[in-house]
Design a protein around this motif. Structure first.
Motif, PDB file in Angstrom:
ATOM      1  N   ALA A 193       2.744  16.236  -4.596  1.00  0.00           N
ATOM      2  CA  ALA A 193       3.553  15.177  -5.198  1.00  0.00           C
ATOM      3  C   ALA A 193       3.115  13.828  -4.656  1.00  0.00           C
ATOM      4  O   ALA A 193       2.981  12.849  -5.398  1.00  0.00           O
ATOM      5  CB  ALA A 193       5.027  15.423  -4.916  1.00  0.00           C
ATOM      6  N   GLY A 194       2.849  13.775  -3.332  1.00  0.00           N
ATOM      7  CA  GLY A 194       2.416  12.539  -2.693  1.00  0.00           C
ATOM      8  C   GLY A 194       1.131  12.005  -3.312  1.00  0.00           C
ATOM      9  O   GLY A 194       0.966  10.797  -3.503  1.00  0.00           O
ATOM     10  N   LEU A 195       0.226  12.924  -3.648  1.00  0.00           N
ATOM     11  CA  LEU A 195      -1.041  12.519  -4.256  1.00  0.00           C
ATOM     12  C   LEU A 195      -0.811  11.742  -5.543  1.00  0.00           C
ATOM     13  O   LEU A 195      -1.407  10.695  -5.773  1.00  0.00           O
ATOM     14  CB  LEU A 195      -1.857  13.761  -4.612  1.00  0.00           C
ATOM     15  N   ILE A 196       0.076  12.298  -6.380  1.00  0.00           N
ATOM     16  CA  ILE A 196       0.301  11.657  -7.677  1.00  0.00           C
ATOM     17  C   ILE A 196       0.950  10.301  -7.487  1.00  0.00           C
ATOM     18  O   ILE A 196       0.567   9.311  -8.125  1.00  0.00           O
ATOM     19  CB  ILE A 196       1.182  12.566  -8.563  1.00  0.00           C
ATOM     20  N   VAL A 197       1.917  10.250  -6.575  1.00  0.00           N
ATOM     21  CA  VAL A 197       2.593   8.976  -6.321  1.00  0.00           C
ATOM     22  C   VAL A 197       1.584   7.940  -5.829  1.00  0.00           C
ATOM     23  O   VAL A 197       1.507   6.828  -6.341  1.00  0.00           O
ATOM     24  CB  VAL A 197       3.718   9.169  -5.286  1.00  0.00           C
ATOM     25  N   LEU A 198       0.764   8.357  -4.847  1.00  0.00           N
ATOM     26  CA  LEU A 198      -0.212   7.424  -4.278  1.00  0.00           C
ATOM     27  C   LEU A 198      -1.217   6.976  -5.321  1.00  0.00           C
ATOM     28  O   LEU A 198      -1.660   5.827  -5.334  1.00  0.00           O
ATOM     29  CB  LEU A 198      -0.956   8.096  -3.123  1.00  0.00           C
ATOM     30  N   HIS A 199      -1.571   7.905  -6.200  1.00  0.00           N
ATOM     31  CA  HIS A 199      -2.541   7.581  -7.239  1.00  0.00           C
ATOM     32  C   HIS A 199      -1.984   6.498  -8.173  1.00  0.00           C
ATOM     33  O   HIS A 199      -2.709   5.608  -8.618  1.00  0.00           O
ATOM     34  CB  HIS A 199      -2.887   8.856  -8.008  1.00  0.00           C
ATOM     35  N   ALA A 200      -0.677   6.589  -8.448  1.00  0.00           N
ATOM     36  CA  ALA A 200      -0.064   5.656  -9.388  1.00  0.00           C
ATOM     37  C   ALA A 200       0.389   4.370  -8.703  1.00  0.00           C
ATOM     38  O   ALA A 200       0.768   3.416  -9.357  1.00  0.00           O
ATOM     39  CB  ALA A 200       1.126   6.332 -10.073  1.00  0.00           C
ATOM     40  N   PHE A 201       0.348   4.356  -7.366  1.00  0.00           N
ATOM     41  CA  PHE A 201       0.922   3.243  -6.611  1.00  0.00           C
ATOM     42  C   PHE A 201       0.035   2.012  -6.715  1.00  0.00           C
ATOM     43  O   PHE A 201      -1.178   2.098  -6.533  1.00  0.00           O
ATOM     44  CB  PHE A 201       1.036   3.688  -5.148  1.00  0.00           C
ATOM     45  N   PRO A 202       0.602   0.830  -7.007  1.00  0.00           N
ATOM     46  CA  PRO A 202      -0.225  -0.394  -7.004  1.00  0.00           C
ATOM     47  C   PRO A 202      -0.579  -0.776  -5.574  1.00  0.00           C
ATOM     48  O   PRO A 202       0.257  -1.283  -4.830  1.00  0.00           O
ATOM     49  CB  PRO A 202       0.677  -1.441  -7.670  1.00  0.00           C
ATOM     50  N   THR A 203      -1.814  -0.496  -5.204  1.00  0.00           N
ATOM     51  CA  THR A 203      -2.201  -0.610  -3.798  1.00  0.00           C
ATOM     52  C   THR A 203      -2.173  -2.043  -3.289  1.00  0.00           C
ATOM     53  O   THR A 203      -2.067  -2.274  -2.098  1.00  0.00           O
ATOM     54  CB  THR A 203      -3.614  -0.056  -3.602  1.00  0.00           C
ATOM     55  N   ILE A 204      -2.269  -2.995  -4.224  1.00  0.00           N
ATOM     56  CA  ILE A 204      -2.335  -4.393  -3.789  1.00  0.00           C
ATOM     57  C   ILE A 204      -1.057  -4.794  -3.035  1.00  0.00           C
ATOM     58  O   ILE A 204      -1.074  -5.654  -2.176  1.00  0.00           O
ATOM     59  CB  ILE A 204      -2.581  -5.317  -5.013  1.00  0.00           C
ATOM     60  N   THR A 205       0.034  -4.086  -3.325  1.00  0.00           N
ATOM     61  CA  THR A 205       1.294  -4.410  -2.635  1.00  0.00           C
ATOM     62  C   THR A 205       1.224  -4.053  -1.160  1.00  0.00           C
ATOM     63  O   THR A 205       2.049  -4.494  -0.372  1.00  0.00           O
ATOM     64  CB  THR A 205       2.457  -3.651  -3.268  1.00  0.00           C
ATOM     65  N   LEU A 206       0.245  -3.212  -0.787  1.00  0.00           N
ATOM     66  CA  LEU A 206       0.146  -2.800   0.616  1.00  0.00           C
ATOM     67  C   LEU A 206      -0.741  -3.740   1.423  1.00  0.00           C
ATOM     68  O   LEU A 206      -0.908  -3.563   2.618  1.00  0.00           O
ATOM     69  CB  LEU A 206      -0.461  -1.399   0.702  1.00  0.00           C
ATOM     70  N   ILE A 207      -1.298  -4.751   0.749  1.00  0.00           N
ATOM     71  CA  ILE A 207      -2.406  -5.486   1.364  1.00  0.00           C
ATOM     72  C   ILE A 207      -1.999  -6.171   2.675  1.00  0.00           C
ATOM     73  O   ILE A 207      -2.772  -6.221   3.628  1.00  0.00           O
ATOM     74  CB  ILE A 207      -3.016  -6.485   0.351  1.00  0.00           C
ATOM     75  N   ALA A 213       0.368  -5.210   4.836  1.00  0.00           N
ATOM     76  CA  ALA A 213       0.494  -4.207   5.893  1.00  0.00           C
ATOM     77  C   ALA A 213      -0.884  -3.784   6.382  1.00  0.00           C
ATOM     78  O   ALA A 213      -1.143  -3.682   7.591  1.00  0.00           O
ATOM     79  CB  ALA A 213       1.270  -3.006   5.378  1.00  0.00           C
ATOM     80  N   ILE A 214      -1.783  -3.558   5.427  1.00  0.00           N
ATOM     81  CA  ILE A 214      -3.138  -3.146   5.791  1.00  0.00           C
ATOM     82  C   ILE A 214      -3.812  -4.227   6.634  1.00  0.00           C
ATOM     83  O   ILE A 214      -4.450  -3.943   7.652  1.00  0.00           O
ATOM     84  CB  ILE A 214      -3.973  -2.871   4.518  1.00  0.00           C
ATOM     85  N   LEU A 271      -5.269  -3.560  10.315  1.00  0.00           N
ATOM     86  CA  LEU A 271      -6.684  -3.770  10.631  1.00  0.00           C
ATOM     87  C   LEU A 271      -6.857  -4.751  11.782  1.00  0.00           C
ATOM     88  O   LEU A 271      -7.672  -4.557  12.675  1.00  0.00           O
ATOM     89  CB  LEU A 271      -7.438  -4.290   9.394  1.00  0.00           C
ATOM     90  N   GLN A 272      -6.050  -5.810  11.741  1.00  0.00           N
ATOM     91  CA  GLN A 272      -6.141  -6.800  12.819  1.00  0.00           C
ATOM     92  C   GLN A 272      -5.790  -6.171  14.175  1.00  0.00           C
ATOM     93  O   GLN A 272      -6.444  -6.392  15.176  1.00  0.00           O
ATOM     94  CB  GLN A 272      -5.196  -7.961  12.536  1.00  0.00           C
ATOM     95  N   TYR A 273      -4.759  -5.326  14.124  1.00  0.00           N
ATOM     96  CA  TYR A 273      -4.307  -4.647  15.329  1.00  0.00           C
ATOM     97  C   TYR A 273      -5.405  -3.739  15.869  1.00  0.00           C
ATOM     98  O   TYR A 273      -5.603  -3.621  17.070  1.00  0.00           O
ATOM     99  CB  TYR A 273      -3.042  -3.847  14.985  1.00  0.00           C
ATOM    100  N   LEU A 274      -6.121  -3.078  14.937  1.00  0.00           N
ATOM    101  CA  LEU A 274      -7.177  -2.146  15.348  1.00  0.00           C
ATOM    102  C   LEU A 274      -8.474  -2.873  15.701  1.00  0.00           C
ATOM    103  O   LEU A 274      -9.428  -2.258  16.151  1.00  0.00           O
ATOM    104  CB  LEU A 274      -7.469  -1.147  14.226  1.00  0.00           C
ATOM    105  N   GLY A 275      -8.509  -4.153  15.443  1.00  0.00           N
ATOM    106  CA  GLY A 275      -9.739  -4.893  15.715  1.00  0.00           C
ATOM    107  C   GLY A 275     -10.790  -4.695  14.642  1.00  0.00           C
ATOM    108  O   GLY A 275     -11.973  -4.937  14.855  1.00  0.00           O
ATOM    109  N   LEU A 276     -10.395  -4.186  13.475  1.00  0.00           N
ATOM    110  CA  LEU A 276     -11.359  -3.945  12.406  1.00  0.00           C
ATOM    111  C   LEU A 276     -11.303  -5.027  11.328  1.00  0.00           C
ATOM    112  O   LEU A 276     -12.014  -4.941  10.326  1.00  0.00           O
ATOM    113  CB  LEU A 276     -11.105  -2.572  11.770  1.00  0.00           C
TER     114      LEU A 276
END
Lengths: 280, 347
Positions: free
Chosen positions: A112-126, A128-129, A133-138
């Motif tokens: 179920a998670g796969l389908i949700v993630l597939h449909a999720f507009p990823t730009i809204t996570l930008i 948080a990401i 990334l900053q925290y990880l130094g990447l």
């Protein structure tokens, strides 16, 4: 003879006309993309006056002293796209097998998670990401963008590969186990060859997706070290001093060429992903 | 090698599919697990080959306890209904795969593959891919792959179900021939009683996770333990008629048959009549009308409706001269008549 051949053509002539009218803008756009990249029309004029390779100067000289040269950027893009697609494939292959064949806790939740993630507009996570990334130094590294891009592509990849695994008869695996092979051996030498068309299609699709990715590198790696072609083009057109559309179009042509070549070579394999299975 | 399954129990979740089943297959014997779908025959097969874990009981191959061994380490092979050939490998690679897994050297592999291919008559097909083979040939390859490492036990899961009628006849004898020549212990899972009777030394007829009867094909046909067994064996099937056991065996509509001496007791019974035991050659006693004649070439199947309304089926050699609508008064072969109590047990 001629009658039967002529009738279908007559019957659809109006469809052909409508479709031609609708595709005409696209064709014109493509045509001028090509024409303008090797010509320099006067400002405001439609027709080019002469042949001019000046727009392709970015290939041998730097167009912007503050940025790396085109070859460095192309190399970055290639690394970005291929590492992304390779890791997407590696993870999709194993994860999809588990989801298709193995019985483990919370399997339904993952599906179920796969389908949700597939449909999720990823730009809204930008945002948080960005913070992670900053925290990880990447942040502002190619590795960081690759990681994010691969992660976001994974749901699609897993879903596609699961579809291919589902078409492999389970008796083949059972026969392999009966033949004395370990589960890994069965997967590697009996099941994997059956899903190979899906793997090829996924490899190409995720490579092309990485090749054309724009938003993630723009936000997560804006520095000079991790430029890719999409952000490079953006910089060219956004630059206030040199708004050179001819140059922009030439870079666009350069940027698109691998995509066209890949499509021409692998058309049939890409079609597989919609056929959804192996034949014979 | 001998196979001993004792007190085998299998549960799926809360449902017990098979409880405390015992089965003994002698060395070199071919046994059929026969039954309608859902009777647990495939479950038993999968437990024997190690695909399903057993929830209770034990399994021995000869003296060796294999109850908890994983499938890879049991010396047992399955021929699946869809053959499960590896589509990307050639026929010889398919057959060689079990040997490659065990890291036999190249010369041994070539020799063994050649020998087994000769045995199942596919010597000239070794370079083909499975997709280039007919159903019967694929079946032979699957058989060869299963036999190449000389397993203790060979399991056949509905091996003939995907073949057309003519090939089915051919492969029936072929599988039996290979089994005889190699002397391997084999279990055939099938829902087709003709397959079971024609191929196997003994038949275990299963229903709802239980073995109803375990006997040779002839015993099972002539001497069924209960009404279910009698109804399952035989094609065209046996006819069952409600009747009353008294001085004579009385049916509704004024029909009656002489009572065989071997039948004890009295009261309501179910009479079982096989088609070949009804006809004019057995005298008279059952009056009715022919409702249908189905020519089969060598013989005809004849549906008869008795005066009491019961439907019966007879089988007569061609040229009997009867037609639809004829009134008949036929007898039955008394010594082969079967009687069951109302709860289905044999009397």
């Amino acid at each position: 003879m001629s009658r039967t051949a002529a009738v279908p053509g007559l019957r659809i002539w109006h469809l052909v006309a409508v479709l031609s009218a609708m595709s005409a803008p696209l064709v014109i756009m493509y045509a001028f993309q090509i024409i303008d990249s090797v010509a320099s029309p006067a400002p405001g004029a439609l027709w080019p006056t002469g042949f001019d390779l000046n727009n392709w100067r970015f290939l041998w000289e730097s167009v912007d002293s503050g940025r790396p040269g085109i070859w460095q950027v192309t190399f970055n893009t290639f690394v970005f796209a291929s590492v992304t697609s390779l890791s997407v494939c590696a993870f999709s292959l194993t994860a999809a097998y588990a989801l298709s064949r193995l019985n483990f806790p919370a399997r339904r939740f993952f599906l179920a998670g796969l389908i949700v993630l597939h449909a999720f507009p990823t730009i809204t996570l930008i945002i948080a990401i960005f913070i992670i990334l900053q925290y990880l130094g990447l942040y502002d590294t190619l590795a960081g963008v690759i990681l994010v891009k691969a992660a976001l592509e994974l749901p699609f990849g897993i879903w596609i590969m699961k579809g291919f695994y589902d078409t492999v008869p389970w008796e083949i695996e059972m026969a392999g186990v009966q033949d004395g092979a370990s589960r890994f051996r069965v997967w590697w030498s009996l099941v994997l060859p059956q899903v190979q068309p899906g793997l090829a299609a996924l490899l190409i699709i995720s490579f092309l997706s990485g090749w054309s990715e724009f938003v993630l590198p723009l936000v997560l790696a804006p520095g000079a070290g991790a430029q890719v072609l999409a952000t490079y083009m953006n910089a060219v057109i956004a630059s206030e001093t040199t708004q050179d559309f001819g140059l922009f179009k030439a870079i666009g042509m350069f940027y698109t060429r691998p995509v066209i070549v890949i499509y021409l070579i692998f058309q049939k394999r890409l079609m597989n992903i919609y056929g959804g299975g192996t034949k014979g | 090698m001998e196979l001993i399954l004792s007190k085998f129990t299998k549960r799926f979740g809360a449902t017990t599919v098979i409880s405390e089943m015992d089965l003994h297959v002698g060395a070199g014997e071919m046994l059929a697990l026969l039954g309608p779908s859902g009777c647990g025959k495939s479950t038993t097969l999968f437990a024997i080959c190690g695909i399903h874990r057993m929830d209770g009981g034990s399994l021995h191959f000869g003296d060796r306890d294999v109850t908890t061994l994983p499938a890879q380490r049991r010396s047992v092979k399955v021929v699946f209904q869809n053959y499960a050939l590896y589509p990307h490998m050639s026929v010889s690679d398919n057959i060689a795969f079990p040997l490659r897994v065990k890291r036999h050297d190249r010369a041994t592999i070539t020799r063994k593959v050649g020998a087994i291919a000769e045995l199942v008559h596919i010597g000239e097909l070794l370079d083909r891919k499975p997709a280039q083979l007919s159903g019967g040939q694929q079946q032979r390859v699957a058989l060869a792959r299963a036999m190449v490492r000389e397993p203790d036990v060979l399991l056949l899961d509905e091996p003939l179900a995907n073949l057309d009628a003519k090939l089915r006849l051919e492969m029936r004898t072929e599988i039996r021939r290979v089994q005889r020549e190699t002397g391997i212990t084999a279990i055939l899972v099938t829902h087709d009683q003709v397959e079971a009777m024609s191929m196997c030394d003994r038949i275990a007829l299963m229903r709802a996770g239980q073995i109803e009867q375990l006997a040779t094909p002839v015993q099972m046909y002539e001497n069924p333990a209960n009404q279910f067994v009698a109804g399952f064996m035989g094609n065209p099937p046996i006819s069952f008629l409600p009747a009353h056991l008294g001085e004579r065996i009385t049916l509704s509509g004024g029909n009656s048959l002489p009572r065989p001496d071997r039948l004890a007791g009295q009261g309501p019974i179910t009479l079982g009549l096989r088609p070949e035991h009804l006809g004019p050659q057995f005298g008279q006693g059952l009056r009715g009308t022919i409702t249908f004649v189905e020519p089969q070439g060598r013989e005809d199947l004849i549906d008869v409706r008795l005066t009491g309304g019961e439907a019966l089926r007879a089988i007569l050699p061609s040229g009997h001269g009867h037609a639809i609508g004829d009134s008949v008064d036929w007898g039955v072969r008394g010594d082969r008549l079967l009687a069951f109590s109302t709860d289905g047990e044999r009397i």
